[in-house]
Design a protein around this motif. Structure first.
Motif, PDB file in Angstrom:
ATOM      1  N   GLN A  32      10.422 -19.041 -10.537  1.00 37.75           N
ATOM      2  CA  GLN A  32       9.640 -18.598  -9.258  1.00 37.75           C
ATOM      3  C   GLN A  32       9.970 -17.395  -8.629  1.00 37.75           C
ATOM      4  O   GLN A  32       9.114 -16.584  -8.166  1.00 37.75           O
ATOM      5  N   ARG A  33      11.239 -17.202  -8.834  1.00 39.45           N
ATOM      6  CA  ARG A  33      11.828 -15.843  -7.837  1.00 39.45           C
ATOM      7  C   ARG A  33      11.232 -14.603  -8.813  1.00 39.45           C
ATOM      8  O   ARG A  33      10.708 -13.605  -8.116  1.00 39.45           O
ATOM      9  N   LYS A  34      10.968 -14.797 -10.163  1.00 37.08           N
ATOM     10  CA  LYS A  34      10.615 -13.658 -10.955  1.00 37.08           C
ATOM     11  C   LYS A  34       9.018 -13.502 -10.605  1.00 37.08           C
ATOM     12  O   LYS A  34       8.337 -12.229 -10.407  1.00 37.08           O
ATOM     13  N   GLN A  35       8.471 -14.401 -10.452  1.00 37.87           N
ATOM     14  CA  GLN A  35       7.145 -14.610  -9.923  1.00 37.87           C
ATOM     15  C   GLN A  35       6.980 -13.742  -8.657  1.00 37.87           C
ATOM     16  O   GLN A  35       5.934 -12.906  -8.347  1.00 37.87           O
ATOM     17  N   ALA A  36       7.663 -14.113  -8.030  1.00 38.29           N
ATOM     18  CA  ALA A  36       7.705 -13.531  -6.343  1.00 38.29           C
ATOM     19  C   ALA A  36       8.005 -12.194  -6.292  1.00 38.29           C
ATOM     20  O   ALA A  36       7.432 -11.380  -5.766  1.00 38.29           O
ATOM     21  N   GLU A  37       9.166 -11.899  -7.094  1.00 46.03           N
ATOM     22  CA  GLU A  37       9.180 -10.257  -7.340  1.00 46.03           C
ATOM     23  C   GLU A  37       8.259  -9.474  -7.952  1.00 46.03           C
ATOM     24  O   GLU A  37       7.707  -8.372  -7.378  1.00 46.03           O
ATOM     25  N   ALA A  38       7.312 -10.142  -8.903  1.00 42.45           N
ATOM     26  CA  ALA A  38       6.349  -9.474  -9.387  1.00 42.45           C
ATOM     27  C   ALA A  38       5.478  -9.403  -8.360  1.00 42.45           C
ATOM     28  O   ALA A  38       4.773  -8.280  -8.204  1.00 42.45           O
ATOM     29  N   ALA A  39       5.021 -10.529  -7.556  1.00 39.61           N
ATOM     30  CA  ALA A  39       4.019 -10.417  -6.332  1.00 39.61           C
ATOM     31  C   ALA A  39       4.541  -9.153  -5.514  1.00 39.61           C
ATOM     32  O   ALA A  39       3.446  -8.544  -5.020  1.00 39.61           O
ATOM     33  N   LEU A  40       5.718  -8.951  -5.252  1.00 44.37           N
ATOM     34  CA  LEU A  40       6.172  -8.116  -4.080  1.00 44.37           C
ATOM     35  C   LEU A  40       5.839  -6.899  -4.612  1.00 44.37           C
ATOM     36  O   LEU A  40       5.625  -5.858  -3.866  1.00 44.37           O
ATOM     37  N   ARG A  41       6.304  -6.715  -6.015  1.00 47.42           N
ATOM     38  CA  ARG A  41       5.888  -5.262  -6.561  1.00 47.42           C
ATOM     39  C   ARG A  41       4.569  -5.190  -6.739  1.00 47.42           C
ATOM     40  O   ARG A  41       4.245  -3.861  -6.215  1.00 47.42           O
ATOM     41  N   THR A  42       3.492  -6.141  -6.777  1.00 51.17           N
ATOM     42  CA  THR A  42       2.204  -5.608  -6.818  1.00 51.17           C
ATOM     43  C   THR A  42       1.991  -5.026  -5.430  1.00 51.17           C
ATOM     44  O   THR A  42       1.037  -4.396  -5.241  1.00 51.17           O
ATOM     45  N   ALA A  43       2.484  -6.032  -4.375  1.00 47.15           N
ATOM     46  CA  ALA A  43       2.029  -5.538  -3.080  1.00 47.15           C
ATOM     47  C   ALA A  43       2.523  -4.349  -2.749  1.00 47.15           C
ATOM     48  O   ALA A  43       1.649  -3.630  -2.100  1.00 47.15           O
ATOM     49  N   GLN A  44       3.758  -3.863  -2.996  1.00 47.82           N
ATOM     50  CA  GLN A  44       4.229  -2.747  -2.784  1.00 47.82           C
ATOM     51  C   GLN A  44       3.561  -1.566  -3.600  1.00 47.82           C
ATOM     52  O   GLN A  44       3.168  -0.684  -2.641  1.00 47.82           O
ATOM     53  N   ALA A  45       3.004  -1.759  -4.587  1.00 44.47           N
ATOM     54  CA  ALA A  45       2.241  -0.849  -5.313  1.00 44.47           C
ATOM     55  C   ALA A  45       0.779  -0.646  -4.669  1.00 44.47           C
ATOM     56  O   ALA A  45       0.386   0.545  -4.412  1.00 44.47           O
ATOM     57  N   GLN A  46       0.532  -1.738  -4.286  1.00 44.25           N
ATOM     58  CA  GLN A  46      -0.947  -1.721  -3.299  1.00 44.25           C
ATOM     59  C   GLN A  46      -0.745  -0.864  -2.074  1.00 44.25           C
ATOM     60  O   GLN A  46      -1.467  -0.258  -1.856  1.00 44.25           O
ATOM     61  N   LEU A  47       0.454  -1.279  -1.443  1.00 40.98           N
ATOM     62  CA  LEU A  47       0.734  -0.530  -0.190  1.00 40.98           C
ATOM     63  C   LEU A  47       0.739   0.774  -0.430  1.00 40.98           C
ATOM     64  O   LEU A  47       0.158   1.822   0.313  1.00 40.98           O
ATOM     65  N   ALA A  48       1.635   1.373  -1.555  1.00 38.08           N
ATOM     66  CA  ALA A  48       1.615   2.772  -1.689  1.00 38.08           C
ATOM     67  C   ALA A  48       0.509   3.189  -2.023  1.00 38.08           C
ATOM     68  O   ALA A  48       0.121   4.343  -1.528  1.00 38.08           O
ATOM     69  N   ASN A  49      -0.578   2.565  -2.685  1.00 37.86           N
ATOM     70  CA  ASN A  49      -1.936   3.202  -3.220  1.00 37.86           C
ATOM     71  C   ASN A  49      -2.560   3.315  -1.806  1.00 37.86           C
ATOM     72  O   ASN A  49      -3.396   4.360  -1.601  1.00 37.86           O
ATOM     73  N   ARG A  50      -2.416   2.233  -1.018  1.00 40.32           N
ATOM     74  CA  ARG A  50      -3.132   2.405   0.182  1.00 40.32           C
ATOM     75  C   ARG A  50      -2.670   3.480   1.168  1.00 40.32           C
ATOM     76  O   ARG A  50      -3.387   4.167   1.858  1.00 40.32           O
ATOM     77  N   ALA A  51      -1.267   3.929   1.128  1.00 42.49           N
ATOM     78  CA  ALA A  51      -0.878   4.789   1.846  1.00 42.49           C
ATOM     79  C   ALA A  51      -1.374   6.061   1.557  1.00 42.49           C
ATOM     80  O   ALA A  51      -1.605   7.167   2.140  1.00 42.49           O
ATOM     81  N   LEU A  52      -1.459   6.361   0.021  1.00 41.76           N
ATOM     82  CA  LEU A  52      -1.796   7.309  -0.676  1.00 41.76           C
ATOM     83  C   LEU A  52      -3.352   7.723  -0.097  1.00 41.76           C
ATOM     84  O   LEU A  52      -3.766   8.968   0.141  1.00 41.76           O
ATOM     85  N   GLN A  53      -4.092   6.606  -0.208  1.00 44.34           N
ATOM     86  CA  GLN A  53      -5.625   6.613   0.217  1.00 44.34           C
ATOM     87  C   GLN A  53      -5.560   7.150   1.498  1.00 44.34           C
ATOM     88  O   GLN A  53      -6.613   7.934   2.110  1.00 44.34           O
ATOM     89  N   LEU A  54      -4.865   6.438   2.505  1.00 43.31           N
ATOM     90  CA  LEU A  54      -4.871   7.079   4.019  1.00 43.31           C
ATOM     91  C   LEU A  54      -4.480   8.524   4.304  1.00 43.31           C
ATOM     92  O   LEU A  54      -5.120   9.165   4.894  1.00 43.31           O
ATOM     93  N   GLU A  55      -3.567   8.871   3.350  1.00 41.86           N
ATOM     94  CA  GLU A  55      -3.148  10.447   3.266  1.00 41.86           C
ATOM     95  C   GLU A  55      -4.092  11.132   2.879  1.00 41.86           C
ATOM     96  O   GLU A  55      -4.523  12.274   3.658  1.00 41.86           O
ATOM     97  N   GLY A  56      -4.854  10.757   2.089  1.00 40.86           N
ATOM     98  CA  GLY A  56      -6.056  11.573   1.450  1.00 40.86           C
ATOM     99  C   GLY A  56      -7.079  11.642   2.580  1.00 40.86           C
ATOM    100  O   GLY A  56      -7.787  12.414   2.738  1.00 40.86           O
ATOM    101  N   LEU A  57      -7.473  10.453   3.288  1.00 39.79           N
ATOM    102  CA  LEU A  57      -8.468  10.230   4.326  1.00 39.79           C
ATOM    103  C   LEU A  57      -8.045  11.220   5.293  1.00 39.79           C
ATOM    104  O   LEU A  57      -9.031  12.180   5.824  1.00 39.79           O
ATOM    105  N   VAL A  58      -6.794  11.251   5.773  1.00 41.66           N
ATOM    106  CA  VAL A  58      -6.219  11.955   6.866  1.00 41.66           C
ATOM    107  C   VAL A  58      -6.587  13.472   6.633  1.00 41.66           C
ATOM    108  O   VAL A  58      -7.096  14.384   7.350  1.00 41.66           O
ATOM    109  N   THR A  59      -6.081  13.978   5.319  1.00 42.46           N
ATOM    110  CA  THR A  59      -6.212  15.354   4.666  1.00 42.46           C
ATOM    111  C   THR A  59      -7.922  15.773   4.729  1.00 42.46           C
ATOM    112  O   THR A  59      -8.141  16.976   5.205  1.00 42.46           O
TER     113      THR A  59
END
Lengths: 295, 149
Positions: A32-59
């Motif tokens: 379960q934990r491993k699953q949660a961690e994997a989900a967290l990593r996916t979320a983090q990656a998504q967040l980073a991706n989103r931040a990158l997108q936002l940064e691009g938008l600001v630029t």
């Protein structure tokens, strides 16, 4: 005798069962934990991706904004050069016509020529005001300590229109220092002073008083004139963007709009009190400089 | 007394007309040579094409330069002049309708000798030309020719 042994073996069996059960639970939890961690990593990656997108938008948006500002600058430049040239020609040709051929014109003809020139001059003034407006909007108004007393005395010294015998402009006492932008503030006071001496009854010498009062954190400057005054229905409109008042005020209102915009961008306010025939009292309020009244 | 010409770089036909009128009124004997874009100014000063005929198109003693010009901007003409060893100290007066601080700053940075704003009326231009005659053509010492005549 064997009872204890049987009991013991049963016990052991139970214990092993419990351990196995515990182990299985543990394994499930780890999974379960491993699953949660994997989900967290996916979320983090998504967040980073989103931040990158936002940064691009600001630029992207910043670039677009910069482009607009650049276009606005080009527009002002074009206004200065291209629109003013034909006006200069109109004004100059009517003047040359008057000087070279005035003798052949009757009074009505000369009056027409005078009106052409006046109209061209008025339009030139309007163009300059609009240009000033675009500058007020886009310039970086950095706030600094401004010695208002020195600034205003400097303005009065530089323009003959503000001096005897053309006008009587008096600064009451010593004006305090404020937080503002010197160039913008010079423009504001010049506009207010020009207005103060411009609209007087015929054969009246303009008399203008400049004073200041401390109001809490702010300093309010007053420019009081002996002009024709402003009817109450116009008072609220005078600082509105490009408000059109009566013809005699044509061109002045962009000037007032410029003053309001500039003062607001410096964190202050403007206002006016007036009555027809009793002159006007324009005020301009800005934050007092840190050390308040300069010695 | 030699009457070296003044080169006037201006694309606005009316402004050229007013300048010629004011020139006559002021009684200036130096001929006013007119070119109407930045490239022509460069060609005149470097003696290219028809401007090679220096009897007809002598090097000017002074340049009156507008800023917003077709083909080559006045500020670029100025930059070019300052890069030519033969004419790098040729006095250049900017005569523009722009009172933008950026234009004035750049003009001086690129070596303009004076910056004048086009007067809005014929009267104002008359006064400007009269003071130009008095100061630039009268009192001011022009840079000496590189080789004595």
């Amino acid at each position: 005798m064997n009872e204890a042994l049987v009991l013991g073996s049963v016990r052991q069996h139970e214990l092993t069962d419990a351990a196995e059960k515990l182990n299985a639970e543990l394994q499930a939890e780890i999974a379960q934990r491993k699953q949660a961690e994997a989900a967290l990593r996916t979320a983090q990656a998504q967040l980073a991706n989103r931040a990158l997108q936002l940064e691009g938008l600001v630029t992207q948006r910043t670039a677009k904004l910069q482009e607009t500002i650049g276009e606005l600058e080009g527009f002002s430049y074009s206004i200065t050069h291209d629109l003013r040239a034909p006006l200069r020609a109109m004004s100059s040709f009517s003047q040359m016509l008057e000087q070279g051929y005035g003798g052949k014109l009757d009074d009505a003809g000369k009056d027409f020529l005078r009106r052409i020139r006046e109209s061209a001059n008025r339009m030139d003034k309007l163009i300059q005001d609009v240009l000033q407006y675009s500058q007020v909007l886009r310039l970086d108004l950095r706030l600094e300590h401004v010695d208002a007393d020195k600034l205003l005395r400097g303005i009065l010294e530089s323009y003959q229109d503000f001096q005897e015998p053309k006008a009587e402009v008096i600064i009451e006492g010593r004006l305090p220092a404020v937080l503002g932008n010197e160039a913008a503030l010079t423009q504001c006071f010049s506009n207010l002073l020009n207005n103060a001496i411009k609209f007087v009854a015929p054969a009246t010498k303009p008399r203008v008083g400049i004073s200041a009062e401390r109001r809490g954190e702010m300093v309010r400057f007053w420019v009081t004139d002996n002009g024709i005054g402003i009817a109450s229905q116009y008072l609220g409109k005078i600082f509105e963007t490009f408000q059109r008042l009566e013809t005699s005020f044509a061109g002045t209102c962009i000037g007032f709009t410029n003053v309001r915009k500039a003062v607001e961008r410096m964190g202050g306010q403007v206002g006016v009190e007036s009555e027809p025939g009793k002159g006007s009292r324009f005020w301009l309020e800005l934050k007092a400089a840190a050390n308040g009244i300069t010695p | 007394m030699n009457h070296q010409p003044i080169l006037y770089v201006e694309d606005e036909a009316n402004d050229v007309f007013f300048m010629q009128h004011a020139w006559k009124q002021a009684g200036i004997l130096n001929p006013l040579k007119v070119v109407t874009d930045g490239e022509q100014a460069v060609q005149y000063l470097s003696g290219e094409g028809k401007y090679a005929e220096r009897d007809e198109y002598p090097l000017p003693m002074l340049v009156l330069l507008d800023l917003k010009l077709p083909k080559l901007h006045g500020l670029d003409v100025l930059k070019w002049i300052r890069e030519q060893p033969a004419i790098q100290s040729l006095p250049v007066i900017i005569l523009s309708s722009s009172n933008q601080p950026q234009d004035i700053r750049t003009a001086y940075a690129r070596g303009a000798n004076s910056y004048l704003i086009k007067p809005p009326h014929a009267d104002g231009l008359m006064e400007l030309v009269a003071s130009l005659k008095d100061y630039w053509l009268g009192r001011n010492q022009m840079p000496p020719a590189r080789f004595p005549d």
